[in-house]
Design an enzyme around this catalytic site. Structure first.
Site, PDB file in Angstrom:
ATOM      1  N   GLY A  22      16.826 -95.182   9.741  1.00 58.87           N
ATOM      2  CA  GLY A  22      16.188 -95.976  10.808  1.00 58.87           C
ATOM      3  C   GLY A  22      16.618 -97.433  10.692  1.00 58.87           C
ATOM      4  N   ALA A  23      17.852 -97.645  10.221  1.00 58.68           N
ATOM      5  CA  ALA A  23      18.305 -99.007   9.895  1.00 58.68           C
ATOM      6  C   ALA A  23      18.435 -99.907  11.124  1.00 58.68           C
ATOM      7  CB  ALA A  23      19.630 -98.946   9.159  1.00 58.68           C
ATOM      8  N   GLY A  25      16.244 -99.845  13.580  1.00 53.84           N
ATOM      9  CA  GLY A  25      14.911 -99.895  14.202  1.00 53.84           C
ATOM     10  C   GLY A  25      14.165-101.188  13.908  1.00 53.84           C
ATOM     11  N   ASP A  26      12.974-101.260  14.486  1.00 53.88           N
ATOM     12  CA  ASP A  26      12.140-102.462  14.416  1.00 53.88           C
ATOM     13  C   ASP A  26      11.676-102.780  12.985  1.00 53.88           C
ATOM     14  OD1 ASP A  26      10.268-104.430  15.735  1.00 53.88           O
ATOM     15  OD2 ASP A  26       8.836-103.107  14.720  1.00 53.88           O
ATOM     16  N   ARG A  56      20.772 -94.425  14.277  1.00 56.28           N
ATOM     17  CA  ARG A  56      21.316 -93.621  15.381  1.00 56.28           C
ATOM     18  C   ARG A  56      22.350 -94.381  16.199  1.00 56.28           C
ATOM     19  NH1 ARG A  56      18.704 -88.918  16.511  1.00 56.28           N
ATOM     20  NH2 ARG A  56      16.655 -88.654  15.578  1.00 56.28           N
ATOM     21  N   LYS A 164       3.103 -96.280   6.483  1.00 56.27           N
ATOM     22  CA  LYS A 164       1.960 -95.970   7.298  1.00 56.27           C
ATOM     23  C   LYS A 164       2.367 -96.137   8.777  1.00 56.27           C
ATOM     24  CE  LYS A 164      -0.335 -99.318   8.839  1.00 56.27           C
ATOM     25  NZ  LYS A 164       0.551-100.181   9.583  1.00 56.27           N
ATOM     26  N   GLU A 232      -4.824-112.036  13.540  1.00 55.13           N
ATOM     27  CA  GLU A 232      -3.422-112.378  13.786  1.00 55.13           C
ATOM     28  C   GLU A 232      -3.321-113.232  15.033  1.00 55.13           C
ATOM     29  OE1 GLU A 232      -0.407-109.235  12.940  1.00 55.13           O
ATOM     30  OE2 GLU A 232      -2.178-107.969  13.117  1.00 55.13           O
ATOM     31  N   HIS A 255      -4.757-100.970   5.913  1.00 49.56           N
ATOM     32  CA  HIS A 255      -4.782-102.306   5.290  1.00 49.56           C
ATOM     33  C   HIS A 255      -6.230-102.719   4.987  1.00 49.56           C
ATOM     34  CE1 HIS A 255      -0.660-102.443   6.351  1.00 49.56           C
ATOM     35  NE2 HIS A 255      -0.767-102.988   7.541  1.00 49.56           N
TER      36      HIS A 255
HETATM   37  C1  BG6 Z   1       1.561-103.961  10.093  1.00 51.85           C
HETATM   38  C2  BG6 Z   1       1.048-103.661  11.473  1.00 51.85           C
HETATM   39  O1  BG6 Z   1       1.328-102.875   9.240  1.00 51.85           O
HETATM   40  O2  BG6 Z   1       0.898-105.114   9.581  1.00 51.85           O
HETATM   41  C3  BG6 Z   1       1.249-104.855  12.379  1.00 51.85           C
HETATM   42  O3  BG6 Z   1       1.758-102.539  11.996  1.00 51.85           O
HETATM   43  C4  BG6 Z   1       0.636-106.108  11.772  1.00 51.85           C
HETATM   44  O4  BG6 Z   1       0.675-104.619  13.652  1.00 51.85           O
HETATM   45  C5  BG6 Z   1       1.121-106.291  10.342  1.00 51.85           C
HETATM   46  O5  BG6 Z   1       1.029-107.208  12.567  1.00 51.85           O
HETATM   47  C6  BG6 Z   1       0.418-107.418   9.651  1.00 51.85           C
HETATM   48  O6  BG6 Z   1       1.027-107.630   8.426  1.00 51.85           O
HETATM   49  P1  BG6 Z   1       1.175-109.080   7.805  1.00 51.85           P
HETATM   50  O7  BG6 Z   1       1.782-108.857   6.475  1.00 51.85           O
HETATM   51  O8  BG6 Z   1       2.075-109.840   8.736  1.00 51.85           O
HETATM   52  O9  BG6 Z   1      -0.182-109.659   7.773  1.00 51.85           O
END
Ligand code: BG6
Length: 492
Positions: A22-23, A25-26, A56, A164, A232, A255
């Protein structure tokens, strides 16, 4: 310059080859490739180390190199030309077709060549930065092509890292797990939750275990309640396709639970994998579910303007904010509520854990207000600080109280800022074969068992748990404030 004192436990990465699926990918672009480069530029990678990126998208060498340069330039650490040259020398790209045995044959061939060139043959870390649906298939194909070594083989090893949210429901997570287990043994599977790799998250355990003043008071005798906040500033950042399927609860619950565990689990007998996971498991087993059957105990909301984001379905009911309360049914925490909230576009980035102490019940203060309670705050990011608010005597001729805050910055010196980032740390641990900070199958399942009643309630009886709205730049909807205020408390 600060020095380490006493206890010091180190994990050293072993020489190995790193394969990134998946290199293009996002996830690879935002997190994994910058972390790999960071390991090389901080000289934390093993000596004999090589990288094979598989994706891919067809890319010729110049395209691949300019793509890597763009990713690394954009990342926090930036691009240092000398390190980049060395990084490129160690890196190859392979066009992937995950279903085709020929792809795996070619992969095996390239890994053998790279292993011979750079040393460390037959020790491979496979990072599956692909959609979870591909985990089972890739792992099986790796096994069938002989790339997945039998567990217990001392001369070689293979480890598979997965990200995850491990599926979209309890059922899909279990199916995914069963698919993985058909090909790989548990000791070969590394489930990442990158929050466990954060310096400040591990510092919670350090603070608790090395300072008796804290852990001895972290219990129902002293603590009134605990608050966990993961706010965030960012919104979707072009991830609408992912987020529309997941929503905030599925995306962030792992998390949030890891932060809760590190705060409230009993201290393990050692900081080694089994002891650590045993205590975490005991903590999770004593968590009481937030809501589900009891409407109104969790608040979900969506920020205004979400529906106009590119890629969001008309009328989408995907939540971008979640607040809930849970309790822990054990001797340490019985009666102490934990309030948790997480949201996108809240106007600031803030990950913090606050322990609010009980107010003193000393006879001299009977029926008097001694002011605000002591609060022990651990700010994880972006500020990395620890503070303790205290009540002191107000200077002057009278005996009156005032509030003062003691604080410390977790990092002050240049070398402390050079510590590995969350992903870097976890990659080092995986290369060292240290699974302590990775999640167990129990934790993965628990996350879904905890979340499922909530998701079911939202789907089955949306009128009881409506999707509230909040303005971007605010800390969520009024209903989230009400969730804690109805208990006579307030968010910090
Ligand atoms: C990711 C989530 O696991 O954690 C994101 O998919 C989120 O949606 C991110 O923005 C937050 O991580 P961090 O390390 O930037 O606080």
């Amino acid at each position: 310059m600060t020095e380490t004192i006493g206890f010091c436990q180190e994990t050293r990465p072993e020489n190995c080859g790193f394969v990134l699926f998946g290199a293009t990918g996002d996830l690879a672009g935002r997190k994994i490739i910058p972390a790999l480069f960071g390991l090389c530029s901080k000289k934390l990678a093993p000596k004999n180390f090589y990288l094979l990126f598989a994706g891919r998208t067809p890319l010729d060498r110049p395209e691949f190199e300019s793509r890597l340069a763009a990713i690394i330039e954009k990342s926090e650490g930036g691009l240092s030309p000398d390190c980049f040259k060395d990084f490129l020398d160690r890196t190859e790209y392979l066009r992937a077709d995950y279903e085709s045995p020929e792809f795996y044959a070619r992969l095996a061939e390239r890994l053998a060549a790279l292993g011979a060139k750079f040393g460390a043959p037959r020790k491979h870390l496979f990072y599956l930065a692909t959609p979870p649906a591909a985990f089972g298939l890739i792992t099986r194909e790796l096994r069938d092509s002989g790339l997945l070594s039998p567990p217990g083989d001392r001369a070689r090893w293979s480890r598979v890292i997965i990200e995850k949210p491990y599926g979209e429901s309890l059922e899909s997570a279990c199916a995914l797990e069963a698919g993985l287990k058909q090909a790989a043994a548990e000791e070969q599977i590394y489930r990442i939750d990158h929050f466990t790799g954060k310096e400040t998250v591990q510092n919670v355990l350090a603070l608790r275990s090395a300072n008796s003043v804290f852990d001895e008071t972290w219990n129902a005798g002293f603590i009134d309640h605990v608050q966990i906040t993961v706010f965030e500033e960012l919104g979707l950042e072009g991830r609408a396709a992912f987020f529309e399927r997941m929503g905030l609860a599925r995306d962030m619950m792992s998390h949030l639970l890891q932060l809760a565990a590190i705060t409230a689990m009993d201290l393990p007998a050692s900081f080694r994998d089994t002891d650590f996971k045993t205590e975490k498991k005991r903590f999770f087993e004593s968590l009481k579910r937030p809501c589900g059957s009891q409407p109104g105990q969790a608040v979900r909301a969506q920020y205004d303007g979400y529906l106009a984001e590119p890629g969001v379905a008309a009328g989408s009911v995907t939540e971008t904010f979640l607040a809930f309360k849970f309790c822990v049914d054990n001797a340490r925490w019985r009666g102490v509520p934990f309030y948790v909230r997480a949201g996108k576009k809240t106007g600031l980035k803030r990950t913090s854990i606050d322990l609010v102490y009980k107010k003193p019940a000393h006879g001299a203060f009977k029926d008097m207000d001694t002011g605000p309670a002591n609060i022990f705050s651990m700010n994880m990011q972006p500020a990395e600080t620890v503070s303790f608010s205290l009540i002191t005597k107000h200077p002057g001729p009278k005996l009156c109280f005032t509030k003062k805050t003691m604080g410390l910055d977790y990092r002050e010196h240049a070398e402390e800022f050079a510590a590995p980032t969350d992903y870097e740390r976890l990659l080092i641990d995986a290369m060292a074969g240290d699974r302590t900070l990775f999640l167990s199958p129990f934790e993965m399942r628990f996350m879904w068992e905890f979340l499922s009643p909530l998701l079911a309630a939202w789907q089955g009886a949306p009128a009881q748990d409506p999707l509230y709205r909040y303005r971007p730049g605010t800390p969520g909807p009024a209903e989230a404030a009400a969730l804690i205020e109805k208990d006579g408390r307030a968010w910090l």
